[in-house]
Every structure is written in structure tokens, then in C-alpha cells.
Design an enzyme around this catalytic site. Structure first.
Site, mmCIF file in Angstrom:
data_model
loop_
_atom_site.group_PDB
_atom_site.id
_atom_site.type_symbol
_atom_site.label_atom_id
_atom_site.label_comp_id
_atom_site.label_asym_id
_atom_site.label_seq_id
_atom_site.Cartn_x
_atom_site.Cartn_y
_atom_site.Cartn_z
ATOM 1 N N HIS A 20 -3.719 6.760 2.579
ATOM 2 C CA HIS A 20 -3.507 5.684 1.814
ATOM 3 C C HIS A 20 -5.224 5.214 2.466
ATOM 4 O O HIS A 20 -5.766 4.974 3.694
ATOM 5 C CB HIS A 20 -2.956 4.646 2.135
ATOM 6 N N ASN A 60 -10.321 -0.622 -0.407
ATOM 7 C CA ASN A 60 -8.854 -0.380 -0.364
ATOM 8 C C ASN A 60 -8.138 -0.938 -1.595
ATOM 9 O O ASN A 60 -8.294 -2.404 -2.031
ATOM 10 C CB ASN A 60 -8.246 -1.241 0.812
ATOM 11 N N CYS A 84 1.043 -1.504 0.000
ATOM 12 C CA CYS A 84 -0.105 -0.307 0.251
ATOM 13 C C CYS A 84 0.676 1.539 0.061
ATOM 14 O O CYS A 84 0.187 1.924 -0.641
ATOM 15 C CB CYS A 84 -0.831 0.031 0.909
#
Ligand code: UT7
Length: 309
Positions: free
Chosen positions: A236, A266, A111
Site C-alpha cells: 500500500h 495515498n 486502506c
């Protein structure tokens, strides 16, 4: 000479998977997913390959930059779901776009991949080794999600975001960035032998808030910028509760924090460039504004970057 974002682009699959759809797949509820994560729906690629998503986002970023593929000399592609084991998805994208010079490679930092790619690209630009770099974050997480595991399958989505970077002749610049990893904590978030995502969610939650806050403070200090001067935070998108906790610790009001997790879930390395593109399109980020980005992911990896857009 500074590093400037010349243009951005995104691709999101049309196919939407809602929390209500997931209620039919696993023992979960819209109420649980919404209150624990902030996610309402996510996009799931059907026909689209990783390279195709990356290509669409890249073409839009090139159009918005007023540049052609032949103007690009490095392609840096961040992903944890590469098209093939090798060659790199970056090379496949280079071919699809018709980028003829320079080189392409993949960057694996889960990520945090987009921020790692930004830092590496900033170094290449400032050292004079490159003039224009295409940075892409792309993921097809639906392929590595165990659709029978309710603790993970509700969290992730597919998509791509791309940014063209070049040299700036004005005040635009990546003012400070700081990346970290702690390999000893790899087993908090990883792909198991079958390739499926495994996550110790509660542990990761705590580490995520603490580490992203520290990384943000570090880059703000380095640049001599106070949280009040930051026009927009782009974190994020892993969990809206993590985002809210981070904003509170930094003392930055929610109006100055970009959130789209409700629509996309996500998307790992794609999450920050997708949010960045949307924020620019919506006029929430204007030339000259300071944007603070931060991410945390498998590795463990994390980091933060402060950019004058
Ligand atoms: O992108 C990389 C960074 N990622 C992150 O930072 C993710 C960090 N972690 C998180 O976002 C959260 O920990 C999760 C969203 C993953 C989980 O939320 P939580 O509040 O930490 O829940 P939990 O794992 O502690 O589980 C609470 C309960 C459990 O039941 P019991 O043991 O209390 O009876 C789970 O079995 O919720 C249950 N549960 C679910 N229930 C309904 C777990 N998943 C689900 C589900 N639907 N989908």
C-alpha cells in the site's frame, strides 16, 4: 482450482495537484513533502464521481479479461468514500455496468479494503459460490481531506483500480492471505464529526512497518515461500519511508518493490490495484510470478496476500 486475476484496469483523474500547488494552499514545501513521504504529486477528481471512476477502471479490467458485464456474478467494492450512505457504491456500479446477475456490496476496511476484498472473493470462488468476481478499490479522498490541515492534506489522492477474478486451470492462485484488525486502535486514523481525515501519523508509521512485516512473514510461511522467490512486492502506498523500511526488514531489494506514490500519493483502497495494473502493464509482473501484497489502514486494519500471477 485456484483463483486467477483475469484482467485489471485503472482510472486516474487527469487533474494533477503538485507539491508546489500545495505550497500556495498551506504552510508546507515540496522539500518537506518529498523527503517525509516520497510524494511529488497526486490526482484530484474534478467532475468525476466515485461511481464514474469505478466504472472506467472496471470497463478496462473487463476488456483486459475478454469478458462482458454479464459474465460477472459478484461485485465487491472497497472504499471509504462511498457515493451515498446507501445504496452501496457496489450496487450503483452494478447498475452502471449492466451486471444483471448475482449481487454487489461495499467493503469498508480503509486502506486494507482491496486485500480484504481479495480474501473474501477467494473464499467465494473456492467454495463454488461464484465464478467471476469484479473487485474494485476506489477513493475520492479529496472530498474528506481538510484542505487547511497541512499534516494530512498533502498525503492523499483520488483514483480507482479494478480486478476481474475467476477460476484458474493453471498454476495461478492466491496461495495465502491473512487479514487482521484491531478496533481498539481506531482513533489513530479516522474521520471526525465533520467527516475529515484525522491521523496520528508518527504512531501509525511505527505500527504500519511492524504489522505489515509480520503479515508478510505469516503468508510467506504459510505458503512455504522465501522472500527471494518473490518477484514483486506491492505495498500500500502511504509513505515511501514505510515502504523502504518494510523492504529492508523483509530483505527484499528495492528493484523488486513497486512504488508509484510519487505520482498518486495515498489513494487508500485504490492504491494496490492501481499499482498491480501498472506493474502488469510495465512487464514487471509476468504470468507465473509470485507477487506479495500488503496494506495497513484505518480500523486499524492490515493484512497481506501472496498470489501467483
Ligand atoms: O494509509 C494509511 C496508512 N498511513 C500511514 O501509514 C501514514 C503513516 N505516517 C506517516 O506517513 C508520517 O508520520 C507522516 C508523513 C504523516 C508525517 O511524517 P513525520 O515524519 O512522522 O512527521 P511528524 O508528524 O512527526 O511532523 C514533523 C514536523 C512537525 O513539526 P514540529 O512539531 O517538529 O515542529 C509537523 O508540524 O513536520 C511538521 N509538518 C509539516 N511541515 C511541513 C507536518 N506536516 C507538514 C507539512 N509541511 N505538510
Amino acid at each position: 482450482m485456484g483463483t486467477k486475476i483475469l484482467g485489471t484496469g485503472i482510472y486516474l483523474p487527469e487533474n494533477v495537484l503538485t507539491n508546489f500547488d500545495l505550497e500556495k494552499l498551506v504552510d508546507t514545501s515540496d522539500e518537506w513533502i518529498t523527503t517525509r513521504t516520497g510524494i511529488k504529486e497526486r490526482r484530484i477528481a474534478k467532475e468525476e464521481s466515485v461511481v464514474e471512476m469505478a466504472r472506467s477502471a472496471s470497463l478496462q479490467a473487463l476488456r483486459n479479461s475478454g469478458l462482458q458485464p454479464e459474465d460477472i456474478d459478484v461485485v465487491v467494492l472497497a472504499t471509504l468514500t462511498p457515493e451515498k450512505k446507501f445504496p452501496s457504491t457496489g450496487c450503483l456500479l452494478q447498475a452502471e455496468l449492466g451486471v444483471k446477475k448475482g449481487y454487489a456490496f461495499d467493503l469498508s476496511a480503509a486502506c486494507s479494503g482491496f486485500l480484504y476484498a481479495l480474501e473474501v472473493s477467494d473464499g467465494l470462488l473456492k467454495s463454488g459460490k461464484a465464478e467471476r468476481i469484479l473487485v474494485v478499490g476506489v477513493e475520492k479522498l479529496s472530498e474528506i481531506v481538510d484542505w487547511s490541515d497541512r499534516s494530512t492534506c498533502v498525503l492523499f489522492g483520488d483514483g480507482a483500480g479494478a480486478v476481474v477474478l475467476g477460476r484458474s486451470e493453471d498454476e495461478s492462485d492466491l496461495l495465502a492471505s491473512k487479514m487482521y484488525s484491531e478496533g481498539g486502535l481506531w482513533d489513530i486514523l479516522y474521520a471526525d464529526k465533520c467527516g475529515y481525515i484525522k491521523m496520528k501519523g508518527r504512531e501509525l508509521f511505527k505500527v504500519a512497518v511492524r504489522n505489515m512485516e509480520e503479515a508478510c512473514r505469516e503468508v510467506l510461511n504459510t505458503a512455504g515461500v522465501s522472500p527471494e522467490e518473490v518477484a514483486l512486492v506491492i505495498p500500500h502506498q502511504a509513505n515511501v519511508r514505510i515502504i523502504n523500511a518494510l523492504a529492508e526488514k523483509l530483505g527484499i531489494p528495492r528493484e523488486r518493490v513497486y512504488v508509484n506514490i510519487d505520482r498518486y500519493g495515498n489513494t487508500s483502497a485504490a492504491s494496490i490495484p492501481i499499482a498491480l495494473h501498472e506493474a502488469i502493464e510495465q512487464g514487471r509482473l509476468k504470468r507465473g510470478d509470485l507477487v506479495l501484497m500488503t496494506a495497513m489502514g484505518g480500523g486499524l486494519t492490515w493484512g497481506s496476500a501472496l498470489l501467483r500471477y
